[in-house]
Design an enzyme around this catalytic site. Structure first.
Site, PDB file in Angstrom:
ATOM      1  N   GLY A  66      34.032 -22.501 -12.935  1.00  0.00           N
ATOM      2  CA  GLY A  66      33.969 -21.068 -12.679  1.00  0.00           C
ATOM      3  C   GLY A  66      34.597 -20.298 -13.823  1.00  0.00           C
TER       4      GLY A  66
ATOM      5  CB  CYS B 228      35.108 -26.869 -15.570  1.00  0.00           C
ATOM      6  SG  CYS B 228      35.405 -25.770 -16.976  1.00  0.00           S
TER       7      CYS B 228
ATOM      8  CG  HIS C 275      30.223 -27.900 -17.064  1.00  0.00           C
ATOM      9  ND1 HIS C 275      30.260 -27.454 -15.760  1.00  0.00           N
ATOM     10  CD2 HIS C 275      30.986 -27.037 -17.786  1.00  0.00           C
ATOM     11  CE1 HIS C 275      31.005 -26.353 -15.695  1.00  0.00           C
ATOM     12  NE2 HIS C 275      31.461 -26.080 -16.902  1.00  0.00           N
TER      13      HIS C 275
ATOM     14  CD  GLU D 231      27.672 -29.567 -14.156  1.00  0.00           C
ATOM     15  OE1 GLU D 231      28.103 -28.404 -14.107  1.00  0.00           O
ATOM     16  OE2 GLU D 231      28.406 -30.556 -14.342  1.00  0.00           O
TER      17      GLU D 231
ATOM     18  CB  SER E  74       2.725 -15.061  -0.316  1.00  0.00           C
ATOM     19  OG  SER E  74       3.104 -16.354  -0.768  1.00  0.00           O
ATOM     20  N   GLY E  75      -0.042 -16.962  -0.360  1.00  0.00           N
ATOM     21  CA  GLY E  75      -0.878 -17.650  -1.326  1.00  0.00           C
ATOM     22  C   GLY E  75      -0.053 -18.485  -2.278  1.00  0.00           C
ATOM     23  N   GLY E  76       1.288 -18.423  -2.111  1.00  0.00           N
ATOM     24  CA  GLY E  76       2.177 -19.212  -2.952  1.00  0.00           C
ATOM     25  C   GLY E  76       2.488 -20.563  -2.341  1.00  0.00           C
ATOM     26  CB  VAL E  77       4.114 -23.542  -3.857  1.00  0.00           C
ATOM     27  CG1 VAL E  77       4.561 -24.930  -3.391  1.00  0.00           C
ATOM     28  CG2 VAL E  77       3.132 -23.670  -5.008  1.00  0.00           C
ATOM     29  CG  ASP E  78       8.155 -21.258  -2.255  1.00  0.00           C
ATOM     30  OD1 ASP E  78       8.006 -22.371  -2.777  1.00  0.00           O
ATOM     31  OD2 ASP E  78       8.670 -20.290  -2.831  1.00  0.00           O
ATOM     32  CB  SER E  79       4.343 -18.766   2.427  1.00  0.00           C
ATOM     33  OG  SER E  79       3.242 -18.602   1.553  1.00  0.00           O
ATOM     34  CB  THR E  80       0.967 -22.850   1.103  1.00  0.00           C
ATOM     35  OG1 THR E  80       0.401 -21.602   0.687  1.00  0.00           O
ATOM     36  CG2 THR E  80      -0.160 -23.814   1.466  1.00  0.00           C
TER      37      THR E  80
ATOM     38  CE  LYS F 227       8.674 -22.331  -6.355  1.00  0.00           C
ATOM     39  NZ  LYS F 227       7.772 -21.507  -5.524  1.00  0.00           N
TER      40      LYS F 227
END
Length: 543
Positions: free
Chosen positions: A69, A100, A189, A191, A244-250, A398
């Site tokens: 942070g 850190c 870090h 990662e 919406s036609g997007g990946v998430d809602s589909t 995603k």
């Protein structure tokens, strides 16, 4: 806000158990820790670093990571873990890793000393392993590696029982541990990709030191979510979903449809702000490939009339959100008259980055609402809609949603579609979206740009690509005549999750070909520019 939000247990970050729990203290890399651990098939979650002890205990973690942070432990207002945390992890045998700022918290809170470093360490630094204890058990004393540092303070005196296991080339403490109490710390870090051996260190720590198992699979997520949906939604209850036609809602709709069948009712709204031939292409996928029950509503005139003359982007978003709700509410009422009962639930494709970004880091001075855009899923539902939310993707990134979609047999071409903003082209036409033929021009330019990317075999290498209609004109020469026409911008970025992004480097010949195609094919455009800004400092979208 609605009277009821996500049903308890349904991918709820406040109740889900996690092998690894990350306490966030504001590092820009915190979400990367979550992703890196999940990539090893271990479930991890990120919550605020100042969460009460009771919330931390609910997750029943085997490992807690204290993130980095921008704060200094010397500042009175600097964030920290809750009172009783140390006693609890000691009594339960929970392993703690500080990264850190997290390392400095461990040192300070357990009786050591942190001071301002004589030499600050930022960027790539070389460290040397000085003791092959726990975290470097697979290394040899004297081994060196390059890591990514970002700190001004340093551990000066370690708490009782701790030892140094690595130092930087400047002699500063780079890693510490107390194996008996299961406390570990890294001043760098691991990662980030700038620490080439960081993933190897994390892997060894997770599996060999903490004894965790790689048993988090996307198939398990699907099965668990289907069980939770069926447990939440009664046998005679109905659910609606705005696609919406997007990946998430589909993917969210496909998952819920798999659980409850045709008691799911989907609506796709053509608001007049879609990409070229978007309605036809998306509806064909919904009906032919996914067999989802979808009603298409053409509300383009309604939306565009409300947007006429509006240039402020936030006002555009609010108008679009309000009109979506009105169309949506009318759909719910229509369903109620047909079914004899009103649907009880609403499906949203909220993702984990939405949840993370909606919770500002401790010490930032910001409240929850400051970080939510007006169109954001996390903001909940308007009063009076009387719907309870189902958010089955709320803990997924995603790329994980795409993995889940693949298991659900969502067509690969659809899963690889680039993200598209909720307000549509309204935020890609800068200014009044209804002025002249701006929308038509943008649709044509965007189609040429995206199709060119596909033809060049670059589409899958790019996170998001699109065109922007600029509210300016420029002088040009076309057909031996002076023109005073529109300017469009092209933007393409690479990213893992949309939280940070780099602009995509096209070959000059590709850009030359696309520019020529646009200026020769789209009437009213005589200049094409490229956006070469990363996120940060810019956002991916222009508005």
């Amino acid at each position: 806000m609605p009277s009821s939000t996500s049903p308890a247990g349904l991918m709820d970050p406040k109740s889900a158990q996690s092998e690894v729990l990350i306490l966030d203290y504001g590092s820009q890399y915190t979400h990367l820790i979550t992703r890196r651990i999940r990539s090893l098939s271990i479930f991890s979650l990120c919550i605020s670093g100042t969460s009460p002890l009771s919330e931390i205990q609910k997750h029943k973690p085997k490992l807690i990571i204290l993130s980095g942070g921008p704060h200094s432990v010397h500042t009175p207002s600097s964030p920290s873990f809750p009172e009783g945390f140390i006693d609890w992890v000691d009594s339960e045998g929970v392993t703690v890793l500080g990264i850190c700022y997290g390392l400095q918290l461990i040192v300070q809170k357990l009786g050591g000393e942190v001071r301002v470093g004589e030499k600050q360490e930022y960027g790539r630094m070389e460290i040397e392993v000085v003791d092959t204890l726990g975290i470097y058990g697979n290394k040899t004393a004297g081994d060196k590696q390059v890591v990514w540092m970002s700190h001004g303070d340093e551990a000066a005196t370690l708490p009782q029982g701790f030892q140094v296991t690595a130092r930087s080339s400047q002699g500063a403490v780079a890693a510490i541990e107390n194996k008996e109490r299961k406390f570990y710390g890294l001043q760098y870090h691991p990662e980030v990709t700038h620490s080439p051996e960081g993933m190897d260190t994390l892997r060894y720590f997770l599996f060999d030191i903490c004894g965790l198992t790689a048993d988090w699979k996307m198939e398990n997520v699907m099965d668990e979510e289907i069980k939770e949906i069926n447990k939440t939604v009664g046998p005679n209850e109905h659910v609606i979903c705005a696609l919406s036609g997007g990946v998430d809602s589909t993917v969210a709709a496909t998952l819920v449809h798999k659980a409850i069948g045709d008691r799911l009712h989907c609506i796709f709204v053509d608001n007049g702000l879609l990409r070229y031939k978007e309605q036809e292409r998306v509806m064909e996928t919904f009906q032919k490939d996914l067999h989802l029950p979808v009603t298409c509503v053409d509300a383009s005139e309604r939306f565009l009339s409300e947007l006429k003359g509006v240039v402020d982007p936030e006002k555009k978003r609010k108008i679009i959100g309000k009109e979506f709700i009105a169309v949506f509410d009318a759909f719910a009422s229509d369903l109620e008259s047909k079914l004899g009962k009103r649907p009880e639930y609403l499906v949203q494709g909220t993702l984990y980055p939405d949840v993370i970004e909606s919770c500002p880091p401790p010490g930032s001075g910001r409240t929850h609402s400051h970080t939510i855009k007006s169109h954001h899923n996390v903001g909940g539902l308007p009063p009076g809609m009387r719907l309870k939310l189902i958010e089955p993707l709320k803990l997924l990134f995603k790329d994980e949603v795409r993995q889940l979609g693949k298991i659900l047999n969502v067509p690969e071409g659809f899963l690889k579609r680039h993200p598209f903003p909720g307000p549509g082209l309204a935020v890609r036409v800068l200014g009044d979206v209804t002025e002249g033929n701006a929308l038509e021009i943008l649709q044509q330019v965007d189609e040429i740009f995206i199709q060119s990317i596909k033809d060049a075999g670059l589409y899958d290498s790019i996170w998001q690509a699109f065109a922007v209609f600029l509210p300016i004109r420029s002088v040009g020469v076309q057909g031996d005549q002076r023109t005073h026409s529109h300017v469009v911008a092209l933007r393409a970025v690479t990213s893992q999750d949309g939280m940070t992004a780099d602009w995509y480097y096209f070959e000059h010949k590709f850009l030359d070909d696309v520019s020529r195609k646009i200026c020769n094919s789209v009437r009213g455009v005589n200049r094409v520019v490229q956006d070469i800004t990363s996120k940060p400092p810019s956002t991916i979208e222009w508005e």
